[in-house]
Every structure is written in C-alpha cells, then in structure tokens.
Design an enzyme around this catalytic site. Structure first.
Site, PDB file in Angstrom:
ATOM      1  N   ASN A   1      40.714  44.278  40.106  1.00  0.00           N
ATOM      2  CA  ASN A   1      40.782  43.064  41.248  1.00  0.00           C
ATOM      3  C   ASN A   1      40.166  41.566  40.949  1.00  0.00           C
ATOM      4  O   ASN A   1      39.052  41.628  40.470  1.00  0.00           O
ATOM      5  CB  ASN A   1      40.267  43.531  42.326  1.00  0.00           C
ATOM      6  CG  ASN A   1      40.128  42.874  43.699  1.00  0.00           C
ATOM      7  OD1 ASN A   1      40.485  41.604  43.631  1.00  0.00           O
ATOM      8  ND2 ASN A   1      39.761  43.372  44.811  1.00  0.00           N
TER       9      ASN A   1
ATOM     10  N   HIS B   1      48.494  42.109  47.093  1.00  0.00           N
ATOM     11  CA  HIS B   1      47.060  41.970  46.650  1.00  0.00           C
ATOM     12  C   HIS B   1      46.649  43.173  46.411  1.00  0.00           C
ATOM     13  O   HIS B   1      46.492  44.064  46.982  1.00  0.00           O
ATOM     14  CB  HIS B   1      46.360  41.057  47.567  1.00  0.00           C
ATOM     15  CG  HIS B   1      44.893  41.261  47.082  1.00  0.00           C
ATOM     16  ND1 HIS B   1      44.246  40.702  45.732  1.00  0.00           N
ATOM     17  CD2 HIS B   1      43.500  42.017  47.561  1.00  0.00           C
ATOM     18  CE1 HIS B   1      43.012  41.002  45.746  1.00  0.00           C
ATOM     19  NE2 HIS B   1      42.472  41.766  46.756  1.00  0.00           N
TER      20      HIS B   1
ATOM     21  N   PHE C   1      36.068  44.955  40.300  1.00  0.00           N
ATOM     22  CA  PHE C   1      36.536  43.575  40.041  1.00  0.00           C
ATOM     23  C   PHE C   1      36.306  43.082  38.564  1.00  0.00           C
ATOM     24  O   PHE C   1      35.601  43.448  37.815  1.00  0.00           O
ATOM     25  CB  PHE C   1      35.488  42.616  40.937  1.00  0.00           C
ATOM     26  CG  PHE C   1      35.824  42.688  42.127  1.00  0.00           C
ATOM     27  CD1 PHE C   1      36.361  41.565  42.998  1.00  0.00           C
ATOM     28  CD2 PHE C   1      35.471  43.954  43.094  1.00  0.00           C
ATOM     29  CE1 PHE C   1      36.915  41.494  44.339  1.00  0.00           C
ATOM     30  CE2 PHE C   1      36.152  43.861  44.431  1.00  0.00           C
ATOM     31  CZ  PHE C   1      36.484  42.442  45.069  1.00  0.00           C
TER      32      PHE C   1
ATOM     33  N   CYS D   1      39.614  37.480  48.966  1.00  0.00           N
ATOM     34  CA  CYS D   1      40.779  37.830  47.901  1.00  0.00           C
ATOM     35  C   CYS D   1      42.045  37.357  48.670  1.00  0.00           C
ATOM     36  O   CYS D   1      43.291  37.516  48.059  1.00  0.00           O
ATOM     37  CB  CYS D   1      40.675  39.462  48.109  1.00  0.00           C
ATOM     38  SG  CYS D   1      39.499  40.128  47.241  1.00  0.00           S
TER      39      CYS D   1
END
Ligand SMILES: CC(C)(COP(=O)(O)OP(=O)(O)OC[C@H]1O[C@@H](n2cnc3c(N)ncnc32)[C@H](O)[C@@H]1OP(=O)(O)O)[C@@H](O)C(=O)NCCC(=O)NCCSC(=O)CC(=O)O
Length: 410
Positions: free
Chosen positions: A365, A332, A243, A192
C-alpha cells in the site's frame, strides 16, 4: 413594512433577484457569459499519460519480519515478531520498496526510539526525497505525453510525507523545468484517497480552463511512519506490514491534441462521499515522533457494509448502478481485507480486482499513489476492458472518492 411580511431574509432575496435580473439582461452580463464560455473547455477531461516510480531498496515480504525486528533492535519481542510474520504471510504482498535502508536507519536511532523526537530529521529527508521520487514518476508521464514540460499549465501535488513552505510542488516544478507561471496546488494529509482527490481536482481544472494541461503527482515515503514495534501499539505492526514507498503522476487535459496526445481514459464524472459513523476508522496526526497513523480493525467491515450504498449514491445518477460486473474497477488496495470487502460488498467476479491485487502484491500500500499504479496496470490490459469503469479511492473519513472513467483506447 415592505411587502414581505417583515421578513428581512425575504427582502434580501427579492433585492438579489432584481439585481440578478438586471445583470443577466445587461450587455455586460452577456459579455461575461461569453468570456466564461471561452475560458472553459468544450469536452470532458481525459487522462493523457501516466508514470510511476519507486525507490531502489526492495524488501521481500517473506523476509520483512526478520529485517524489521533486526533493524529496530527488538528481536527479543518474539511473540510480536511471529505475529508480524503471520500477518505478512497473509497480506497478499510479495515485496515492497523503501527509500530508507539499514544504513539510514542506523544513522537515525531517533526513528526507532519512541522516546526521542524525530520529526525534524524526518522532514529534512522528506524535503528532498519526496520531490525527487515525484519527479521520477512525472518524468515518465511527461515522456509518454510527448509535449515539452513547459506546456504544463497546472500542477497538483499530494503528500502526507512532510509539510514544507514552499512545498514539494515548487521543488518538483523546478526539477521538471516547468514554466514559472505554472499554477500550483498542494494537497496535504489526505491519506490514501489523495491520488483520487488529486485526479478529481485535475479534472475540474482541465474542464474549467481551456487548453489547461494538469500534472498531478502523489508521493509517499513510509519513513514518515517508521518506528519500532511496541506491544502497546499493535497498529504499528499493521502499518509496517502493509505500507511501501511510491510515486504516481498523471497528466490530465481536455480536448486532446490528436497529433501528439493519446487519451487513455475519459474522466466522465467524479464524486466524494463519507461512510457514516466511520471517522475513527483511519486516523492520523503529525507528532514530534513523525506521522502516527492508526487504521482501525473495523475498516474492512465498515467498507463491506457500506460500499454498495456509496456506489449507488455515486453511480446511480449516471444510470450505472447495480451492473457492477459490467464495469472495470481500479480500487485502492489498502490491504488484502479491504479488497476482499469491496469484492464481497459489490459481489464482484474474482477477476474484477486483479489489477488492484497485482499492485498490492508487487508494491504494498503506497497510500495515495497506489491507485495511479492500479490505473497504469489496468490500461496494460485494455483489450479486455469493458468500456466504462470506476476509480475508487478510500481514505480517512472514511472518504470514498469515486471517478467514472471511459476507456478510450479499446
Ligand atoms: C492486515 C491484514 C492483511 C491481516 O490479515 P489476516 O488474514 O492475518 O487476519 P486478521 O485480519 O485477523 O489480522 C491478523 C492480526 O492482526 C490484527 N489486526 C488486524 N487489523 C488490525 C488493526 N487495524 N490494528 C491492530 N491490529 C490489527 C488482528 O487483530 C489479528 O491479531 P491476532 O492474531 O492477535 O488475533 C488484514 O487484516 C488487512 O488487510 N486489513 C486491512 C488493513 C487496513 O486497514 N488497510 C487500510 C490502511 S489505510 C488506507 O489504505 C487508507 C487510508 O485510510 O488512508
């Protein structure tokens, strides 16, 4: 015995020094110095344009557990399904986008059955789907940039969705009509933090190559990690809960051409560090069953404990440490608990991570590309931005990628 007490290392040092002395004094050295100066840009790199893209298939988070247990034919695992439902409710995610849909999954039982090898089939899909998604984001960045694609001089592409030779970079260059002389670099398996790493590499390229225009693209598909639930593998449902798929593209260059280019953020400084004793906290490997990625329970706690020290180390030399609430933050959004940890660890006011929380809510994400979505979201609110801010990538290592930005629009 030469006058160094018999120490060969010192002898080498002395001879290097005299060689260096004669070189720097020579006319050739001064010509080389001028050549190097001419090759480098005078000003810092800036973000010149941003584009993002997602596949069409959207699944609402409130329906995800039903969808996931139905498509994986595991509805008998009722306890696990209620747990995924609970996690989804508390994930602060509203919806996510996926390349894969029910039809694709039904045609690939090997993506759900842990006993069957599936890497080849996943790689075949990734070989075209990843560059196409990256191209969709890059086309938006190129349109905003306003110059012809052939004027892109460098391409940096980051992904962990597959690994091919030649890679996504070559296919992407061809889809976009980039010049065959474009200098390409692939970054694989950076997790990531790959979007932040690609931006750091682009900044270095732009500042060290006069007139360089660097296109970076990050694209990930959660399909590489999609598999059925299993009571022995709790981390599987954490990945499935968080995700989604997305691509982000950014064009970076120094000394913007004022008549066409409109810089969004100046890239002031970039650094990378590791949170001590955390290499177990986010671990991934490519297997015959696809990518197996294990984010550990401890990740939020490790970030909470260490984030302030990491920021002091990165921003202290610039005199920006301590005044965290005077900066804007593009963090993030690895998960709700990750953002809560950054917010608490730096004692940030609750609106400071609004852009990261918004992106998490709208897309989940999307690994390395997520931070590019956050940057895009932040620039939409530029009137309310402090002058300076921080882009913060978090990935396996645990790696902390920090880039100081100056808002050039407000
Ligand atoms: C997943 C969550 C939204 C769930 O939040 P909740 O409020 O529901 O509460 P919670 O934390 O107690 O978790 C609920 C249940 O999930 C379990 N659980 C939580 N994290 C887990 C993990 N990593 N592995 C396995 N199980 C886990 C808990 O034990 C608990 O089980 P039980 O109910 O049985 O007690 C949150 O924990 C979160 O955001 N965690 C961080 C996710 C993360 O690691 N993201 C980074 C991805 S990697 C990344 O971004 C960068 C990279 O490395 O590349």
């Amino acid at each position: 015995m030469c006058g160094n007490g018999g120490n060969p290392a010192r002898a080498l040092d002395t001879s290097r020094m005299s060689l260096l002395g004669s070189l720097t004094a020579s006319p050739a050295a001064s010509v080389v110095r001028q050549m190097r100066q001419a090759q480098r840009a005078d000003g810092p790199a800036s973000v010149l344009a941003i584009g993002t893209a997602n596949p069409a298939n959207c699944v609402r988070q409130e329906e995800y557990a039903d969808y996931y247990f139905r498509v994986t034919h595991t509805e008998h695992l009722t306890k696990l399904k209620s747990k995924l439902n609970r996690i989804c409710q508390r994930s602060a995610i509203k919806k996510r986008y996926f390349y894969h849909d029910e039809e694709l999954l039904q045609n690939h039982p090997e993506f759900m059955d842990r006993t069957l090898p599936s890497l080849d089939a996943r790689m075949d899909i990734a070989a075209t789907a990843v560059p196409e998604l990256a191209a969709a984001a890059a086309r938006k960045a190129l349109a905003e940039w306003g110059r012809p694609p052939a004027e892109i001089t460098h391409l940096v592409v980051a992904t962990y969705t597959g690994a091919h030779m030649p890679g996504v970079d070559l296919r992407l260059a061809s889809l976009l009509g980039l010049d065959p002389s474009v200098r390409r670099t692939m970054l694989y398996m950076n997790g990531c933090s790959s979007g932040s790493a690609a931006l750091r590499v682009a900044k270095d390229i732009a500042e060290n190559n006069r007139d360089a225009r660097v296109l970076i693209a990050c694209a990930e598909l959660a399909l590489i990690n999609f598999r059925a639930p299993d009571e022995a593998h709790m981390d599987t449902i954490i990945f499935q809960a968080l995700f989604g798929d997305g691509a982000g593209a950014v064009i970076v260059g120094a000394e913007p051409n004022g008549s066409v280019e409109r810089p969004v953020f100046e890239m002031v400084a970039a650094s990378q560090s590791i949170i001590p004793k955390s290499k177990h906290a986010a671990v991934g490997r490519l297997t015959e069953h696809g990518l197996v990625f294990n984010p550990s329970f401890e990740m939020p706690a490790l970030i909470l404990k260490n984030i302030e020290q990491s920021m002091n180390d990165a921003l202290g030399p610039l005199g920006l440490n301590g005044c965290w609430n005077d900066l804007f933050w593009a963090v993030h959004p690895g998960g709700r608990a990750i953002l809560d940890s950054v917010e608490a660890g730096l004692q940030l006011e609750s609106n400071k991570l609004a852009a990261s929380r918004h992106v998490l809510s709208e897309y989940g994400n999307m690994s390395g590309s997520t931070v590019i979505f956050v940057l895009d979201e932040i620039r939409r609110h530029e009137q309310a931005l402090p002058d300076m801010g921080v882009l913060l990538g978090l990935g396996p290592g645990l790696t902390v990628e920090t880039m100081v930005l100056r808002d050039t629009l407000s």
